[in-house]
Scaffold this active site. Structure first.
Site, PDB file in Angstrom:
ATOM      1  N   GLY A  41       0.763  -1.244   0.000  1.00 58.24           N
ATOM      2  CA  GLY A  41       0.000   0.000   0.000  1.00 58.24           C
ATOM      3  C   GLY A  41       0.793   1.293   0.000  1.00 58.24           C
ATOM      4  O   GLY A  41       0.387   2.273  -0.599  1.00 58.24           O
ATOM      5  N   GLU A  95       3.459   4.205   6.334  1.00 56.77           N
ATOM      6  CA  GLU A  95       2.269   3.415   6.019  1.00 56.77           C
ATOM      7  C   GLU A  95       1.292   4.237   5.186  1.00 56.77           C
ATOM      8  O   GLU A  95       1.271   5.465   5.267  1.00 56.77           O
ATOM      9  CB  GLU A  95       1.640   2.972   7.354  1.00 56.77           C
ATOM     10  CG  GLU A  95       0.310   2.281   7.296  1.00 56.77           C
ATOM     11  CD  GLU A  95       0.312   0.931   6.617  1.00 56.77           C
ATOM     12  OE1 GLU A  95       0.823   0.847   5.493  1.00 56.77           O
ATOM     13  OE2 GLU A  95      -0.215  -0.027   7.209  1.00 56.77           O
ATOM     14  N   ASP A  96       0.489   3.568   4.382  1.00 55.77           N
ATOM     15  CA  ASP A  96      -0.505   4.278   3.580  1.00 55.77           C
ATOM     16  C   ASP A  96      -1.654   4.789   4.442  1.00 55.77           C
ATOM     17  O   ASP A  96      -2.031   5.947   4.385  1.00 55.77           O
ATOM     18  CB  ASP A  96      -1.044   3.392   2.439  1.00 55.77           C
ATOM     19  CG  ASP A  96      -1.528   2.021   2.906  1.00 55.77           C
ATOM     20  OD1 ASP A  96      -1.411   1.697   4.115  1.00 55.77           O
ATOM     21  OD2 ASP A  96      -2.025   1.250   2.058  1.00 55.77           O
ATOM     22  N   ASP A  99      -5.977   2.184  10.055  1.00 55.94           N
ATOM     23  CA  ASP A  99      -7.402   1.890  10.148  1.00 55.94           C
ATOM     24  C   ASP A  99      -7.679   1.439  11.588  1.00 55.94           C
ATOM     25  O   ASP A  99      -7.849   2.273  12.477  1.00 55.94           O
ATOM     26  CB  ASP A  99      -7.710   0.826   9.092  1.00 55.94           C
ATOM     27  CG  ASP A  99      -9.185   0.529   8.934  1.00 55.94           C
ATOM     28  OD1 ASP A  99      -9.993   1.422   9.167  1.00 55.94           O
ATOM     29  OD2 ASP A  99      -9.519  -0.610   8.572  1.00 55.94           O
ATOM     30  N   GLY A 101      -5.452   0.049  13.385  1.00 56.39           N
ATOM     31  CA  GLY A 101      -4.185   0.245  14.089  1.00 56.39           C
ATOM     32  C   GLY A 101      -3.470  -1.064  14.388  1.00 56.39           C
ATOM     33  O   GLY A 101      -2.341  -1.068  14.885  1.00 56.39           O
ATOM     34  N   THR A 103      -2.177  -3.456  12.399  1.00 52.83           N
ATOM     35  CA  THR A 103      -0.955  -3.721  11.633  1.00 52.83           C
ATOM     36  C   THR A 103       0.225  -2.927  12.192  1.00 52.83           C
ATOM     37  O   THR A 103       1.278  -3.486  12.514  1.00 52.83           O
ATOM     38  CB  THR A 103      -1.148  -3.337  10.142  1.00 52.83           C
ATOM     39  OG1 THR A 103      -2.348  -3.940   9.675  1.00 52.83           O
ATOM     40  CG2 THR A 103       0.021  -3.786   9.305  1.00 52.83           C
ATOM     41  N   LEU A 104       0.044  -1.611  12.298  1.00 49.31           N
ATOM     42  CA  LEU A 104       1.137  -0.764  12.754  1.00 49.31           C
ATOM     43  C   LEU A 104       1.547  -1.079  14.177  1.00 49.31           C
ATOM     44  O   LEU A 104       2.734  -1.076  14.495  1.00 49.31           O
ATOM     45  CB  LEU A 104       0.733   0.707  12.665  1.00 49.31           C
ATOM     46  CG  LEU A 104       1.068   1.407  11.363  1.00 49.31           C
ATOM     47  CD1 LEU A 104       0.650   2.857  11.438  1.00 49.31           C
ATOM     48  CD2 LEU A 104       2.561   1.296  11.062  1.00 49.31           C
ATOM     49  N   LYS A 127      -7.866   6.856   9.532  1.00 43.33           N
ATOM     50  CA  LYS A 127      -9.311   6.685   9.753  1.00 43.33           C
ATOM     51  C   LYS A 127      -9.515   6.496  11.249  1.00 43.33           C
ATOM     52  O   LYS A 127      -9.704   5.386  11.723  1.00 43.33           O
ATOM     53  CB  LYS A 127      -9.769   5.405   9.044  1.00 43.33           C
ATOM     54  CG  LYS A 127     -10.392   5.593   7.706  1.00 43.33           C
ATOM     55  CD  LYS A 127     -11.106   4.312   7.313  1.00 43.33           C
ATOM     56  CE  LYS A 127     -10.651   3.851   5.958  1.00 43.33           C
ATOM     57  NZ  LYS A 127     -11.259   2.561   5.578  1.00 43.33           N
ATOM     58  N   ARG A 161      -4.386   0.610  -7.426  1.00 45.61           N
ATOM     59  CA  ARG A 161      -3.218   1.180  -6.745  1.00 45.61           C
ATOM     60  C   ARG A 161      -2.528   2.252  -7.579  1.00 45.61           C
ATOM     61  O   ARG A 161      -1.839   3.119  -7.050  1.00 45.61           O
ATOM     62  CB  ARG A 161      -2.197   0.083  -6.433  1.00 45.61           C
ATOM     63  CG  ARG A 161      -2.657  -0.952  -5.437  1.00 45.61           C
ATOM     64  CD  ARG A 161      -1.474  -1.817  -5.024  1.00 45.61           C
ATOM     65  NE  ARG A 161      -1.860  -3.040  -4.349  1.00 45.61           N
ATOM     66  CZ  ARG A 161      -2.108  -3.149  -3.048  1.00 45.61           C
ATOM     67  NH1 ARG A 161      -2.032  -2.079  -2.272  1.00 45.61           N
ATOM     68  NH2 ARG A 161      -2.445  -4.304  -2.515  1.00 45.61           N
TER      69      ARG A 161
HETATM   70  P1  IMP Z   1      -5.188  -1.762  10.196  1.00 49.49           P
HETATM   71  O1  IMP Z   1      -4.331  -2.850  10.728  1.00 49.49           O
HETATM   72  O2  IMP Z   1      -6.647  -2.052  10.409  1.00 49.49           O
HETATM   73  O3  IMP Z   1      -4.817  -0.390  10.668  1.00 49.49           O
HETATM   74  O4  IMP Z   1      -5.066  -1.890   8.649  1.00 49.49           O
HETATM   75  C1  IMP Z   1      -4.380  -1.076   7.873  1.00 49.49           C
HETATM   76  C2  IMP Z   1      -4.301  -1.676   6.491  1.00 49.49           C
HETATM   77  O5  IMP Z   1      -5.606  -2.011   5.986  1.00 49.49           O
HETATM   78  C3  IMP Z   1      -3.741  -0.645   5.558  1.00 49.49           C
HETATM   79  O6  IMP Z   1      -2.366  -0.761   5.464  1.00 49.49           O
HETATM   80  C4  IMP Z   1      -4.436  -0.973   4.259  1.00 49.49           C
HETATM   81  O7  IMP Z   1      -3.679  -1.920   3.561  1.00 49.49           O
HETATM   82  C5  IMP Z   1      -5.749  -1.584   4.665  1.00 49.49           C
HETATM   83  N1  IMP Z   1      -6.840  -0.599   4.586  1.00 49.49           N
HETATM   84  C6  IMP Z   1      -7.532  -0.047   5.606  1.00 49.49           C
HETATM   85  N2  IMP Z   1      -8.450   0.819   5.177  1.00 49.49           N
HETATM   86  C7  IMP Z   1      -8.345   0.834   3.828  1.00 49.49           C
HETATM   87  C8  IMP Z   1      -9.023   1.574   2.789  1.00 49.49           C
HETATM   88  O8  IMP Z   1      -9.930   2.405   3.001  1.00 49.49           O
HETATM   89  N3  IMP Z   1      -8.610   1.309   1.522  1.00 49.49           N
HETATM   90  C9  IMP Z   1      -7.616   0.432   1.222  1.00 49.49           C
HETATM   91  N4  IMP Z   1      -6.962  -0.260   2.158  1.00 49.49           N
HETATM   92  C10 IMP Z   1      -7.314  -0.066   3.451  1.00 49.49           C
HETATM   93 MG    MG Z   2      -1.178  -1.273   3.926  1.00 45.54          MG
END
Ligand code: IMP
Ligand code: MG
Length: 173
Positions: A41, A95-96, A99, A101, A103-104, A127, A161
């Site tokens: 991403g 990171e892109d 969401d 949190g 993953t990070l 978000k 992408r």
């Molecule tokens: P987290 O672990 O829920 O914070 O997930 C983050 C990952 O989910 C990001 O690195 C994206 O790859 C993916 N992601 C979350 N929201 C979106 C979105 O609105 N569009 C595309 N990818 C998303």
């Molecule tokens: Mg990502």
């Protein structure tokens, strides 16, 4: 399925990237950060960001994916790990989007066990509403509402992408 009109235009994104790169350049003056991009991403954001940073730096990448579940655990799988040593380095994780949190937070905790001198997080999009795990975002581009977005590195089913802008993704059915 359709991709809406730009939610963040190419110009808005590029202006924000320059602003973040400027802040990082000032904050890291006299240091040599190790910039770690999260694939796939962040690939576009990462390459735009580093080309505007004015301090010497090293780059590396981690390919990871998260399988968020209803609870707070979530699973993060690392498909391809970084190659640089982290110990005593000034690391910036790029990171892109943040969401939930999950993953990070997972990657951050994992990196901290390897004792970097410092570890900061830079994310283009946040978000906040969706946050499950509290993770510190030191450099944030845009806070966005709870909508699924694509483009500028972000995908739906591995597509879109390549768009130079970010759009809200909507199902047409
Ligand atoms: P987290 O672990 O829920 O914070 O997930 C983050 C990952 O989910 C990001 O690195 C994206 O790859 C993916 N992601 C979350 N929201 C979106 C979105 O609105 N569009 C595309 N990818 C998303
Ligand atoms: Mg990502």
């Amino acid at each position: 399925m359709v991709v809406g009109k730009p939610f963040l235009t190419e110009e808005e994104i590029q202006a924000k990237v320059r602003e973040l790169a400027g802040r990082i350049s000032r904050d890291y003056e006299g240091r040599e950060p190790l910039m770690v991009g999260l694939l796939k991403g962040a690939f576009m954001f990462f390459s735009d960001l580093v080309r505007h940073i004015r301090v010497p730096l090293t780059i590396d990448f981690i390919t990871a994916s998260s399988y968020a579940k209803a609870d707070t655990t979530g699973e993060v799988k690392i498909h391809c790990d970084m190659r640089e040593e982290i110990e005593d380095r000034d690391v910036i994780l790029v990171e892109d989007i943040v969401d939930t949190g999950i993953t990070l937070n997972y990657l951050r905790e994992r990196m901290l066990t390897r004792t970097p001198r410092s570890l900061k997080i830079c994310a283009l999009l946040d978000k906040k509403e969706r946050r499950i795990v509290d993770v510190p975002v030191d450099y944030r581009g845009f806070e966005i509402p709870n909508e699924y977005v694509v483009g500028y590195g972000l995908d739906y089913d591995n597509k879109y992408r390549n768009l130079p802008y970010i759009a809200i993704f909507k199902r047409s059915d």
